[in-house]
Design a protein around this motif. Structure first.
Motif, mmCIF file in Angstrom:
data_model
loop_
_atom_site.group_PDB
_atom_site.id
_atom_site.type_symbol
_atom_site.label_atom_id
_atom_site.label_comp_id
_atom_site.label_asym_id
_atom_site.label_seq_id
_atom_site.Cartn_x
_atom_site.Cartn_y
_atom_site.Cartn_z
ATOM 1 N N ILE A 176 -18.559 -11.463 -17.403
ATOM 2 C CA ILE A 176 -18.236 -11.046 -16.042
ATOM 3 C C ILE A 176 -18.513 -9.559 -15.892
ATOM 4 N N GLU A 177 -19.103 -9.204 -14.765
ATOM 5 C CA GLU A 177 -19.298 -7.794 -14.402
ATOM 6 C C GLU A 177 -18.573 -7.546 -13.084
ATOM 7 N N ARG A 237 -20.936 -10.305 -10.745
ATOM 8 C CA ARG A 237 -21.875 -11.152 -11.489
ATOM 9 C C ARG A 237 -21.126 -11.862 -12.606
ATOM 10 N N GLN A 238 -21.446 -13.131 -12.834
ATOM 11 C CA GLN A 238 -20.903 -13.833 -13.994
ATOM 12 C C GLN A 238 -21.942 -14.816 -14.514
ATOM 13 N N SER A 239 -21.963 -14.987 -15.822
ATOM 14 C CA SER A 239 -22.937 -15.880 -16.448
ATOM 15 C C SER A 239 -22.306 -16.603 -17.620
ATOM 16 N N GLU A 240 -22.729 -17.835 -17.841
ATOM 17 C CA GLU A 240 -22.202 -18.666 -18.917
ATOM 18 C C GLU A 240 -23.139 -18.654 -20.108
ATOM 19 N N LEU A 241 -22.565 -18.636 -21.303
ATOM 20 C CA LEU A 241 -23.351 -18.689 -22.528
ATOM 21 C C LEU A 241 -22.653 -19.637 -23.501
ATOM 22 N N PRO A 242 -23.269 -20.806 -23.774
ATOM 23 C CA PRO A 242 -24.514 -21.306 -23.206
ATOM 24 C C PRO A 242 -24.276 -21.942 -21.839
ATOM 25 N N LYS A 243 -25.367 -22.303 -21.171
ATOM 26 C CA LYS A 243 -25.266 -23.031 -19.911
ATOM 27 C C LYS A 243 -24.759 -24.453 -20.190
ATOM 28 N N GLN A 244 -24.376 -25.146 -19.121
ATOM 29 C CA GLN A 244 -23.760 -26.461 -19.284
ATOM 30 C C GLN A 244 -24.651 -27.436 -20.046
ATOM 31 N N THR A 245 -25.925 -27.489 -19.701
ATOM 32 C CA THR A 245 -26.823 -28.448 -20.355
ATOM 33 C C THR A 245 -26.899 -28.197 -21.851
ATOM 34 N N GLN A 246 -27.026 -26.914 -22.230
ATOM 35 C CA GLN A 246 -27.122 -26.582 -23.643
ATOM 36 C C GLN A 246 -25.814 -26.857 -24.370
ATOM 37 N N PHE A 247 -24.692 -26.540 -23.731
ATOM 38 C CA PHE A 247 -23.395 -26.780 -24.368
ATOM 39 C C PHE A 247 -23.195 -28.278 -24.604
ATOM 40 N N MET A 248 -23.517 -29.082 -23.606
ATOM 41 C CA MET A 248 -23.329 -30.525 -23.760
ATOM 42 C C MET A 248 -24.255 -31.083 -24.841
ATOM 43 N N GLN A 249 -25.450 -30.511 -24.987
ATOM 44 C CA GLN A 249 -26.328 -30.933 -26.073
ATOM 45 C C GLN A 249 -25.752 -30.528 -27.427
ATOM 46 N N MET A 250 -25.147 -29.326 -27.489
ATOM 47 C CA MET A 250 -24.466 -28.896 -28.709
ATOM 48 C C MET A 250 -23.392 -29.900 -29.109
ATOM 49 N N VAL A 251 -22.603 -30.330 -28.127
ATOM 50 C CA VAL A 251 -21.533 -31.289 -28.398
ATOM 51 C C VAL A 251 -22.121 -32.612 -28.882
ATOM 52 N N ALA A 252 -23.182 -33.066 -28.210
ATOM 53 C CA ALA A 252 -23.808 -34.325 -28.611
ATOM 54 C C ALA A 252 -24.329 -34.245 -30.044
#
Length: 401
Positions: free
Chosen positions: A165-166, A128-143
């Motif tokens: 990662i697990e 299992r693997q997960s992103e924090l934040p997800k792409q949409t949220q990260f790109m909004q952070m950058v914007a």
């Protein structure tokens, strides 16, 4: 100052001068750090220091006084050349993860690299693997950050993301470190034991090296992905070298370092033009800095704390950037984006920035990557840049970035 002393029996203590130089160097028995300058491996813990390093640049401050007290206690207990090693978090107001080991073994990195036969056998399967934040949220952070850096209050801010990662079973720390070392032979390799698990990585960036009154630093800011084709790879580096966006980002870093260093130096040399530095996955803009301190009482830790966090890891102005990071990032960085290294009782030492790194605990892994945001930054490009940086550590788990 939280000072926890262990193993007070004098016969249990060994100084670095008595460490068996012929013994096999282990990257996971304790603190482990490699550098072209000096490399060390430790065993045991004489004293832990968790005092926050917020005033670590002040030679008369609580942190420095606590470190000197710990050194004095170590000497009294039989450690003739005590060394302080470990990690300091991104936010120096948080507890440090530092300690004085019972045994310290110094070794030459080139000989170590030549003698090690790294096991590249497959590590446990990633389930299992997960992103924090997800792409949409990260790109909004950058914007959002781009909008702020376009004003008068903030020139640059560094935003980061995590990858959790697990694996199917517990990870072998030794096998993991061997993969990290083999795949990043020129990096500053480190293993820092924590209360639970360890912090591991291969940083490309030297924050501060000090020997006597002389010091050296090599900040990195501005990067581009390397290419498999030699011609395309060289062109990628050349484009980075003339990129106005990346040159601006890099200039912010070197100007910030000049501002904090010049008042404490007898001599300071910062080249006007950056050069290229490469890792297996990235080209970086790099500026080698050297100088001589004005006060001989300065030490590697006081200068490292003076510089940390640099605009390359936080932004500028530092306080405004740190506040925006706390507002935008949906997690606390902890040791990520901090510094890792060592300092001896004579003031010599070496500290690198805690990037290209992860924490490992049983079958749980957390990886970290960041990117500098300036008015010309593109959310999509910054997402891809952080992904490229994560690939350095992902490969250590048998994955392609």
């Amino acid at each position: 100052m939280v000072l926890a002393v262990k193993g007070t029996e004098q016969e249990e203590l060994q100084s670095r001068d008595r460490a068996p130089q012929s013994a096999t160097v282990s990257p996971t028995t304790g603190f482990f750090f490699t550098s072209p300058y000096r490399s060390l491996s430790t065993q045991g813990c004489f004293a832990k220091i968790t005092q926050p390093a917020a005033d670590g640049d002040n030679l008369q401050g609580a942190f420095q006084q606590g470190v000197q007290q710990a050194f004095a206690q170590a000497r009294q207990a039989g450690v003739t050349n005590p060394v302080l090693c470990g990690a300091i978090p991104f936010d120096t107001r948080q507890p440090s993860a530092l300690f004085i080991p019972q045994q310290t073994q110094w070794f030459e990195r080139q000989a170590f690299m030549a003698s090690v036969k790294p096991t590249l056998a497959a590590l446990p399967t990633i389930v299992r693997q997960s992103e924090l934040p997800k792409q949409t949220q990260f790109m909004q952070m950058v914007a959002d950050a781009v909008q702020v850096t376009g004003g008068e209050q903030l020139e640059k801010v560094v935003l980061s993301r995590l990858l959790d990662i697990e694996t199917s079973k517990q990870i072998d720390p030794h096998a993991l470190m061997m993969r990290i070392i083999a795949q990043n032979p020129q990096g500053f390799h480190f293993h820092v034991p924590l209360n639970e698990g360890a912090l591991v990585g291969a940083s490309p960036e030297l924050l501060l090296r000090m020997c006597g009154s002389q010091f050296h630093s090599n900040p990195l800011a501005g990067s581009a992905r390397r290419e498999a084709d030699p011609l395309q790879d060289r062109q990628a580096g050349e484009r980075l070298l003339v990129s106005s966006k990346d040159r601006h980002e890099h200039q912010i870093v070197t100007a910030g370092m000049r501002q904090v260093l010049h008042g404490r130096c007898r001599h300071l040399h910062i080249p006007a033009v950056p050069e290229l530095l490469s890792t297996p996955t990235l080209w970086h803009l790099s500026t080698p800095i050297d100088g001589e301190v004005a006060d001989r009482a300065e030490n590697a830790l006081s200068l490292a704390c003076l510089l940390h966090p640099t605009p390359a890891l936080c932004g500028t102005p530092m306080l405004a950037a740190r506040e925006l990071i706390a507002q935008l990032e949906p997690f606390e960085r902890g040791l990520f984006g901090g510094i890792v290294g060592w300092c001896d009782a004579e003031g010599n030492g070496e500290w690198v920035v805690t990037i290209r790194c992860g924490t490992v605990k049983a079958n749980q892994v957390r990886l970290f990557a960041g990117a500098g945001i300036v008015p010309d930054s593109s959310p999509q490009a910054e997402w891809h840049e952080t992904g490229t940086k994560l690939s350095t550590m992902l490969r250590a788990f048998g994955l392609q970035g």
